[in-house]
Design an enzyme around this catalytic site. Structure first.
Site, short mmCIF file in Angstrom:
data_model
loop_
_atom_site.label_atom_id
_atom_site.label_comp_id
_atom_site.label_asym_id
_atom_site.label_seq_id
_atom_site.Cartn_x
_atom_site.Cartn_y
_atom_site.Cartn_z
N SER A 7 0.72 -1.15 0.15
CA SER A 7 0.12 0.11 -0.09
C SER A 7 0.94 1.31 -0.11
CB SER A 7 -1.16 0.10 1.25
OG SER A 7 -1.40 1.35 1.39
N HIS A 32 -1.27 -1.38 -4.20
CA HIS A 32 -2.49 -0.98 -3.71
C HIS A 32 -2.50 0.43 -3.54
CE1 HIS A 32 -6.08 -2.00 -1.42
NE2 HIS A 32 -5.76 -1.17 -0.72
N MET A 36 -9.35 8.15 -0.24
CA MET A 36 -10.10 8.42 0.75
C MET A 36 -10.45 9.93 0.61
SD MET A 36 -7.78 6.97 4.25
CE MET A 36 -6.94 5.58 3.96
N HIS A 65 -8.35 1.10 -4.18
CA HIS A 65 -9.28 1.07 -3.19
C HIS A 65 -10.30 2.33 -2.79
CE1 HIS A 65 -10.12 -0.06 1.46
NE2 HIS A 65 -11.26 -0.20 0.85
N MET A 67 -12.56 4.15 -0.76
CA MET A 67 -13.12 4.51 0.43
C MET A 67 -13.42 6.00 0.58
SD MET A 67 -10.05 2.87 2.95
CE MET A 67 -8.73 3.31 1.88
N MET A 136 -11.69 -6.04 5.13
CA MET A 136 -10.70 -5.05 5.95
C MET A 136 -10.63 -5.63 7.00
SD MET A 136 -10.16 -2.54 3.96
CE MET A 136 -9.23 -1.65 5.25
N ASP A 174 -6.68 -6.56 3.99
CA ASP A 174 -6.18 -5.26 4.28
C ASP A 174 -6.10 -4.89 5.63
OD1 ASP A 174 -4.90 -2.52 4.12
OD2 ASP A 174 -6.39 -2.03 2.73
#
Length: 220
Positions: A7, A32, A36, A65, A67, A136, A174
């Site tokens: 990540s 990754h 956010m 990803h 979020m 998660m 993750d």
């Protein structure tokens, strides 16, 4: 096949290209990218321009990803920016099947992300439309958190659901994963391991990826 997905949230952004080359040298096959928005999670990170820039400098699989609130507005745009995998949260998308289908139609792999306290029943109907599930094992929003050990049971139940239904959906996990716990996690059914501080936290990302692969392949 076990894949390590470092990540970049935990990387040194002033040396991002170098950090990416380092994890690739260690055997990482997936990169990754945590996106956010400060609403769905209490933090703000990066967006589409960074994914576009990363795409120019690496042939690693880019795993984005989301979020964010209203992920359906942006999911396809991330595929267009160069992301190979895009996951959206079941908690954030009221039309999850439509978003997953749109990601696939745009040429990406579609993923369902799910928070630690959310029941697996919330994603079961959407599973046939997903290429992977992202479990998660910490509450999303910040790197460096401790692994929530009840995630092991959830992971095993997810593995059983997928296998019992004869699906090819892969499982990604993750949060809080390092060489000390990766073996149990892989043995429980995870195939793609996201690690941030476990890779970048020691200042030797190449060696850290190799260590994760060595520890995790005991069960593969």
């Amino acid at each position: 096949m076990l894949e390590i997905a470092p990540s970049i949230l935990s990387s040194d952004f002033t040396r991002l290209a170098e950090e990416i080359r380092a994890v690739q040298a260690g055997g990482a096959t997936v990169l990754h990218v945590d996106v956010m928005d400060g609403h769905f999670v209490p933090n703000i990170t990066i967006g589409i321009p960074v994914v576009e820039s990363i795409r120019k400098i690496t042939d690693l699989t880019i795993d984005t990803h989301l979020m964010i609130e209203e992920p359906s507005r942006f999911a396809v745009k991330f595929v267009e920016a160069g992301a190979d995998m895009v996951s959206v949260h079941v908690e954030a998308d009221v039309h999850l099947q439509r978003t997953l289908t749109a990601i696939r139609e745009a040429g990406g792999q579609a993923g369902i992300a799910i928070n630690p306290a959310t029941s697996l029943t919330s994603l079961e109907e959407a599973l046939p439309f997903a290429d992977f599930v992202l479990l998660m094992s910490v509450n999303p929003g910040f790197g460096g958190q401790k692994f929530i050990h009840t995630s092991i049971d959830k992971l095993r139940r997810m593995r059983r659901i997928i296998d019992d239904r004869g699906l090819k959906t892969r499982i990604e996990i993750d949060g809080g994963i390092d060489a000390s716990n990766i073996a149990e996690i892989v043995e429980s059914g995870a195939e793609i391991i996201v690690s941030g501080t476990g890779v970048f936290g020691k200042g030797k990302p190449t060696e850290a990826v190799k260590e994760l692969l060595d520890a995790g392949t005991v069960w593969v």
